[in-house]
Design a protein around this motif. Structure first.
Motif: not given
Length: 451
Positions: A143-154, A374-381, A343-350
Motif C-alpha cells: 500500500e502506497i501511503p499517499w495513494a491509499k491503495k495497493v500498487w504493484g512495484l516491479p 523497474g522505472l515504474f518502481s523508481l518513479v514511485t520512489l 494494472v502495473t503492466f497496463e500503466e507501464a505500456r501507457r
C-alpha cells in the motif's frame, strides 16, 4: 557530457552507482532522466532528443549502455527491492506477486520470441495469437501511503524464451514454473530475514512448484485451486517397525465442488477491505486444511479457502495457501492484491512506453524491458521522496474526478520537479514575461502528463 542531478533525485539513484563504471554511470543518469521525460517511444534516440542531445556525435555510447556495457541486471534488482522494502515495508510480512506478460515484438533478429495467446485481446470464446517476448515479473504488492491503495512495484523481471527458441539451440526447455521457482528462491536469499508470501494466478498452480516453495523457510505461496482437486487427510502416524514404504496421504476428502453444494457446509460471512477494486465487499467463505496429491507428484499440505458471492456477481472460486497457519480472511486479502500486477503492466505500456523500444541485440533486449518495468518502481520512489515537500496536483476533468493521486500524477510530479530544476520563469511581477503564465502552465501540463 557531465550531468548533475538535484539532491532529491540523486539520493534515490546513488545506491545503483556501484553497478557501473564512472563513465557509464554518467550515461545511465542521462538515459534515466530522459526515459522519465520522454513521451511516445522509449528508444535511445527519443531519450537523446528530449535531453537536448540530438546533435551528440558519440550517440553510440548511449546504445552501448544496453548492448555492451558490463553491469548486472540481477544486482540492480536486488538494490531496487532492498530500497522498496526499506521505504514501504520496514517490518512485517513481505507480499510479492508474480505473473507473466507478453511484449509484442516482430522481426527476424528477435530470437527469443514465440507465438502466444494474447491475454488482452483474447476472451473465453475468442482466441487471439500474438508474436512477442514473454516476460516473468515479480512485484512488491504494498500500500502506497499517499495513494491509499495497493500498487504493484516491479523489481525483478526476466525473459522466459519460447520453446522453439530452446529447440533451435538444442537446449531443454525451461517452463514458466521453473523460472518462477528460481526467482522466488532468489528473492528468498535477498530477504533472508523476512517472511515472504508470493501471490500468483492459476498458471502457477503446479504441485512441483508449490512443494518446493512450501519446503523453503519462511516462504509461502497463494494461488487458485481447482474445484475438482484431489484432497486428502494427512497420512496417519506410522507405527514403529512397520514394513514397506510410508504412506503419503490419508483418507480421501470430498471435492470442493461437493462442499460447495453441500447443505451442511459451514459458511462464514466476512467483509473484505478490497476485493478487485470494490471496498468493503461482503463475501461468504468456507475453509479447511488438507494435503493435495496427484499420482507421481509431490504431496503438498495446504489450507484451502472456498469463496462465494452473496450478490451473485462472480462465480464461486477456491484458493490455496501452502502455509496452513494463515487465517483465511488474510489469505483472501493478500490474493486480492494480485490484480494490481495487471494494472502495473497496463500503466507501464501507457505511460512508460513499454513495447515501443526497438533494440534487437540479445543483451539489449534482456535489459530494456526489465529497466522500463523497474522505472515504474523508481518513479514511485521518487514521487514518495518529493511529495513531502511538494503539493500534489491531481489532474481533474469535468467528466472524471479523482481524489487521490494515481501513477500518472506521480509521474507528473517527478517530471514537474525535473523541468523546474532545469528552467523556470521569474515570479516577480515587474519582470517582463514573454510567455504568459497561463500558457506556460498549460504547455507544462501537456508535457508532464503526455504518455
Amino acid at each position: 557530457m557531465s550531468f548533475n542531478l538535484p539532491v532529491e533525485i540523486i539520493s534515490i539513484l546513488l545506491p545503483f552507482a556501484g553497478l557501473f563504471s564512472k563513465k557509464v554511470w554518467n550515461y545511465v543518469q542521462i538515459m534515466l532522466i530522459g526515459a522519465i521525460l520522454a513521451t511516445g517511444k522509449r528508444t535511445v534516440t527519443s531519450i537523446l532528443e528530449v535531453m537536448g542531445l540530438s546533435a551528440e556525435s558519440n550517440f553510440q555510447n548511449y546504445h552501448r549502455v544496453l548492448n555492451r556495457a558490463v553491469w548486472s541486471n540481477l544486482q540492480a534488482s536486488k538494490i531496487l527491492l532492498t530500497t522498496l522494502v526499506m521505504t514501504f515495508i520496514p517490518c512485517g510480512i513481505v507480499v510479492c506477486g508474480i505473473d507473466d506478460t507478453i511484449e509484442r515484438r516482430k522481426g527476424k533478429k528477435i530470437k527469443a520470441k514465440g507465438i502466444y495467446r494474447d491475454p488482452v485481446r483474447s476472451s473465453h470464446s475468442h482466441f487471439v495469437k500474438v508474436s512477442g517476448l514473454r516476460w516473468l515479473s515479480m512485484m512488491l504488492l504494498v500500500e502506497i501511503p499517499w495513494a491509499k491503495k495497493v500498487w504493484g512495484l516491479p523489481f525483478f523481471t526476466t525473459l522466459a524464451p519460447s520453446e522453439r527458441y530452446h529447440q533451435q539451440l538444442q537446449h531443454r526447455h525451461k517452463k514458466l514454473t521453473d523460472w518462477a521457482r528460481q526467482m522466488i528462491f532468489q528473492v528468498r536469499r535477498w530477504l533472508w530475514n523476512r517472511e515472504l508470501v508470493v501471490v500468483a494466478d492459476s498458471s502457477f498452480t503446479c504441485l512441483e512448484l508449490l512443494s518446493s516453495v512450501s519446503q523453503t523457510t519462511s516462504t509461502s505461496m497463494i494461488t487458485r485451486l481447482r474445484l475438482d482437486a484431489a484432497l486428502y487427510e494427512p497420512a496417519p502416524s506410522r507405527p514403529t517397525g512397520t514394513m514397506g514404504r510410508p504412506r503419503l496421504k490419508g483418507t480421501r476428502l470430498p471435492n470442493l465442488e461437493q462442499i460447495l453444494i453441500d447443505a451442511d457446509t459451514q459458511w462464514s460471512k466476512i467483509t473484505l477491505s478490497n476485493w478487485y477494486g470494490e471496498a468493503n465487499r461482503p463475501v461468504e467463505m468456507s475453509t479447511g486444511v488438507a494435503v493435495w496429491y496427484h499420482t507421481g507428484l509431490p504431496v503438498v499440505p495446504i489450507r484451502w479457502v472456498l469463496v462465494r458471492d452473496p450478490l451473485d456477481k462472480f462465480r464461486p472460486q477456491a484458493l490455496l495457501c501452502t502455509n496452513q497457519r494463515y487465517q483465511s480472511q488474510q489469505i483472501l486479502e493478500w490474493f486480492s492484491r494480485r490484480w494490481q500486477i495487471e494494472v502495473t503492466f497496463e500503466e507501464a505500456r501507457r505511460h512508460l512506453g513499454m513495447e515501443t523500444q526497438r533494440q534487437w541485440s540479445d543483451l539489449a533486449i534482456a535489459r530494456t524491458t526489465p529497466l522500463i518495468l523497474g522505472l515504474f518502481s523508481l518513479v514511485t520512489l521518487l514521487a514518495h521522496r518529493l511529495q513531502a515537500n511538494f503539493t500534489w496536483t491531481t489532474r481533474q476533468k469535468s467528466w472524471y474526478v479523482k481524489s487521490l493521486p494515481t501513477f500518472s500524477d506521480a509521474l507528473a510530479l517527478v517530471r514537474r520537479f525535473l523541468w523546474a530544476s532545469t528552467f523556470s520563469i521569474s515570479s516577480k511581477p515587474t519582470d517582463i514575461i514573454k510567455v504568459p503564465c497561463s500558457l506556460f502552465n498549460r504547455l507544462r501540463d501537456l508535457a508532464i502528463y503526455a504518455a
